[in-house]
Scaffold this active site. Structure first.
Site, PDB file in Angstrom:
ATOM      1  N   GLY A  78     -13.286  24.682 -14.934  1.00 42.36           N
ATOM      2  CA  GLY A  78     -14.320  25.713 -14.912  1.00 42.36           C
ATOM      3  C   GLY A  78     -13.851  26.925 -14.128  1.00 42.36           C
ATOM      4  O   GLY A  78     -13.380  26.786 -12.994  1.00 42.36           O
TER       5      GLY A  78
ATOM      6  N   GLY B 173     -15.883  29.617 -13.543  1.00 41.79           N
ATOM      7  CA  GLY B 173     -17.061  30.385 -13.145  1.00 41.79           C
ATOM      8  C   GLY B 173     -16.991  30.729 -11.665  1.00 41.79           C
ATOM      9  O   GLY B 173     -15.945  30.613 -11.021  1.00 41.79           O
TER      10      GLY B 173
ATOM     11  N   ILE C  20     -18.223  29.238  -8.960  1.00 38.96           N
ATOM     12  CA  ILE C  20     -17.872  28.141  -8.057  1.00 38.96           C
ATOM     13  C   ILE C  20     -16.385  27.810  -8.169  1.00 38.96           C
ATOM     14  O   ILE C  20     -15.695  27.611  -7.155  1.00 38.96           O
ATOM     15  CB  ILE C  20     -18.732  26.901  -8.342  1.00 38.96           C
ATOM     16  CG1 ILE C  20     -20.208  27.200  -8.045  1.00 38.96           C
ATOM     17  CG2 ILE C  20     -18.270  25.708  -7.499  1.00 38.96           C
ATOM     18  CD1 ILE C  20     -21.154  26.104  -8.466  1.00 38.96           C
ATOM     19  N   GLY C  21     -15.878  27.759  -9.390  1.00 44.65           N
ATOM     20  CA  GLY C  21     -14.460  27.475  -9.585  1.00 44.65           C
ATOM     21  C   GLY C  21     -13.572  28.512  -8.925  1.00 44.65           C
ATOM     22  O   GLY C  21     -12.561  28.177  -8.288  1.00 44.65           O
ATOM     23  N   LEU C  22     -13.944  29.790  -9.038  1.00 47.03           N
ATOM     24  CA  LEU C  22     -13.157  30.857  -8.418  1.00 47.03           C
ATOM     25  C   LEU C  22     -13.204  30.773  -6.901  1.00 47.03           C
ATOM     26  O   LEU C  22     -12.190  30.979  -6.221  1.00 47.03           O
ATOM     27  CB  LEU C  22     -13.668  32.217  -8.879  1.00 47.03           C
ATOM     28  CG  LEU C  22     -13.215  32.696 -10.250  1.00 47.03           C
ATOM     29  CD1 LEU C  22     -13.843  34.044 -10.560  1.00 47.03           C
ATOM     30  CD2 LEU C  22     -11.709  32.800 -10.318  1.00 47.03           C
TER      31      LEU C  22
ATOM     32  N   GLU D  24     -10.450  26.277 -18.440  1.00 50.56           N
ATOM     33  CA  GLU D  24     -11.682  26.884 -18.935  1.00 50.56           C
ATOM     34  C   GLU D  24     -11.883  26.562 -20.415  1.00 50.56           C
ATOM     35  O   GLU D  24     -10.988  26.790 -21.229  1.00 50.56           O
ATOM     36  CB  GLU D  24     -11.634  28.402 -18.724  1.00 50.56           C
ATOM     37  CG  GLU D  24     -12.778  29.182 -19.338  1.00 50.56           C
ATOM     38  CD  GLU D  24     -14.135  28.725 -18.811  1.00 50.56           C
ATOM     39  OE1 GLU D  24     -14.996  28.373 -19.655  1.00 50.56           O
ATOM     40  OE2 GLU D  24     -14.332  28.724 -17.578  1.00 50.56           O
TER      41      GLU D  24
ATOM     42  N   LEU E  77     -29.733  30.360  -8.112  1.00 52.68           N
ATOM     43  CA  LEU E  77     -29.251  31.030  -6.907  1.00 52.68           C
ATOM     44  C   LEU E  77     -30.258  30.817  -5.793  1.00 52.68           C
ATOM     45  O   LEU E  77     -31.470  30.837  -6.032  1.00 52.68           O
ATOM     46  CB  LEU E  77     -29.077  32.532  -7.155  1.00 52.68           C
ATOM     47  CG  LEU E  77     -28.086  32.945  -8.254  1.00 52.68           C
ATOM     48  CD1 LEU E  77     -28.222  34.431  -8.564  1.00 52.68           C
ATOM     49  CD2 LEU E  77     -26.662  32.610  -7.840  1.00 52.68           C
ATOM     50  N   ALA E  78     -29.763  30.646  -4.574  1.00 61.05           N
ATOM     51  CA  ALA E  78     -30.653  30.373  -3.441  1.00 61.05           C
ATOM     52  C   ALA E  78     -31.643  31.518  -3.223  1.00 61.05           C
ATOM     53  O   ALA E  78     -32.833  31.291  -2.956  1.00 61.05           O
ATOM     54  CB  ALA E  78     -29.824  30.144  -2.175  1.00 61.05           C
TER      55      ALA E  78
ATOM     56  N   HIS F 158     -20.781  58.167   6.642  1.00 61.65           N
ATOM     57  CA  HIS F 158     -19.322  58.268   6.624  1.00 61.65           C
ATOM     58  C   HIS F 158     -18.773  57.892   7.999  1.00 61.65           C
ATOM     59  O   HIS F 158     -19.321  58.315   9.007  1.00 61.65           O
ATOM     60  CB  HIS F 158     -18.894  59.690   6.279  1.00 61.65           C
ATOM     61  CG  HIS F 158     -17.408  59.889   6.344  1.00 61.65           C
ATOM     62  ND1 HIS F 158     -16.556  59.468   5.336  1.00 61.65           N
ATOM     63  CD2 HIS F 158     -16.631  60.438   7.316  1.00 61.65           C
ATOM     64  CE1 HIS F 158     -15.310  59.765   5.684  1.00 61.65           C
ATOM     65  NE2 HIS F 158     -15.326  60.361   6.878  1.00 61.65           N
TER      66      HIS F 158
END
Length: 316
Positions: free
Chosen positions: A16, A18, A20-22, A39, A167-168, A296
């Site tokens: 995977g 996605g 999490i995998g990354l 994948e 997502l939390a 800035h």
């Protein structure tokens, strides 16, 4: 288990690519592991805008020596034994189902998504039908007795169990919305304006739709699509931090000047996306945003550069 290993694998395959995998590929390469991503879809990092995915490959994968396979399923995984025999992964073509190759690794991490943990609730006894464990709700977070069914009185469901957006922070927002509705103050969550982030180095973040979907929407609805890109390499804070890779990409309706989507890869992208998500939710026009002032030197000026480019202005 992936965070409690008693040893660091020399070679790990992650099934995977996605978010999490990354994230785990980022962790394991930082610890010194060799990583291969597997994948099933034809596109690597399918959750990302395609332009961002190409940049992510160059910035996140290539420098770390992460290789990948796309369009293949891990059809069988045979467990190994540490120091004795490797884990064996057998892959097949995702389209033809023909065997492709066998890969030997020290460990395998499955990161192909999540399912709702609702079995223990015994919902069927209450006459509630789920879709593979996902509880059906309407826009007010009220539970339905089945897909497109009737409202179950006095019952609400928020978070991963309703499967809308796992997502939390989405769960928190849905919780607030549910309470508002319980108290008689009608509220609907604007899920399209909730951002998501991938906590790699650098980070990736997004809100709204990607460029392919935006092009399709523009064609179907008959409006002109706008696109603006600002680069971290033009930002003094990013240069001072030695983190000048990345872009902020805005997609918007040129006729209404409303934001359709935003995609960021770069230093603190997860923080920078929030300003754009809030603006999208508030329906603030790109033109109004272009006239706001950004401190800035800060990374927020990269976002400011995209706002200004969108309406033909220059930040400098």
């Amino acid at each position: 288990e992936a965070l409690q290993l008693e040893h660091i694998p020399e070679y790990i395959a992650i099934i995977g690519s996605g978010i999490i995998g990354l994230e785990f590929s980022d962790v394991y390469t930082a610890l010194g592991s060799e990583v291969t991503l597997i994948e099933a879809l034809d596109d690597l990092m399918p959750a990302f805008d395609r332009e961002i995915a190409r940049l992510a490959e160059r910035i996140l994968l290539t420098p770390r020596g992460i290789d990948y396979r796309t369009g293949v399923f891990a059809s069988k995984v045979t467990p190994g034994e540490l120091g004795v025999k490797p884990v064996l992964i057998e892959t097949i073509d995702a389209h033809t189902k023909e065997p492709v190759e066998k890969i030997e690794v020290d460990a395998v991490l499955v990161a192909t998504g999540r399912v709702a943990n609702t079995k223990a609730l015994k919902l069927e006894e209450a006459g509630i039908e789920t879709n593979r464990g996902i509880i059906q709700v309407n826009e007010y977070m009220q539970v339905l007795d089945k897909p497109d069914g009737n409202v179950v009185p006095h019952l609400y469901c928020i978070g991963d169990a309703n499967g809308i957006q796992m997502l939390a922070h989405t769960a928190s927002t849905q919780g607030v919305s549910a309470i508002e509705n319980i108290c008689g103050r009608s509220h609907i969550v604007d899920h399209d304006s909730i951002p998501a982030a991938c906590f790699t180095h650098p980070e990736v973040a997004q809100v709204g739709i990607d460029e392919n979907k935006a092009k399709q929407m523009a064609q179907e609805q008959g409006f002109e699509l706008g696109k603006a890109v600002s680069h971290f390499r033009a930002n003094s804070k990013a240069l001072a931090e030695g983190e000048s890779d990345g872009i902020v990409k805005l997609l918007f309706n040129k006729d209404t000047e409303q934001i359709l989507g935003a995609h960021i890869i770069g230093l603190h992208a997860a923080d920078l996306i929030q300003e754009i998500a809030n603006a999208k939710h508030a329906k603030t026009s790109i033109r109004d945003l272009a006239f706001t002032t950004h401190t800035h030197p800060t990374l927020s000026e990269v976002v400011d550069g995209a706002f200004k480019e969108a309406v033909g202005m220059n930040a400098h």
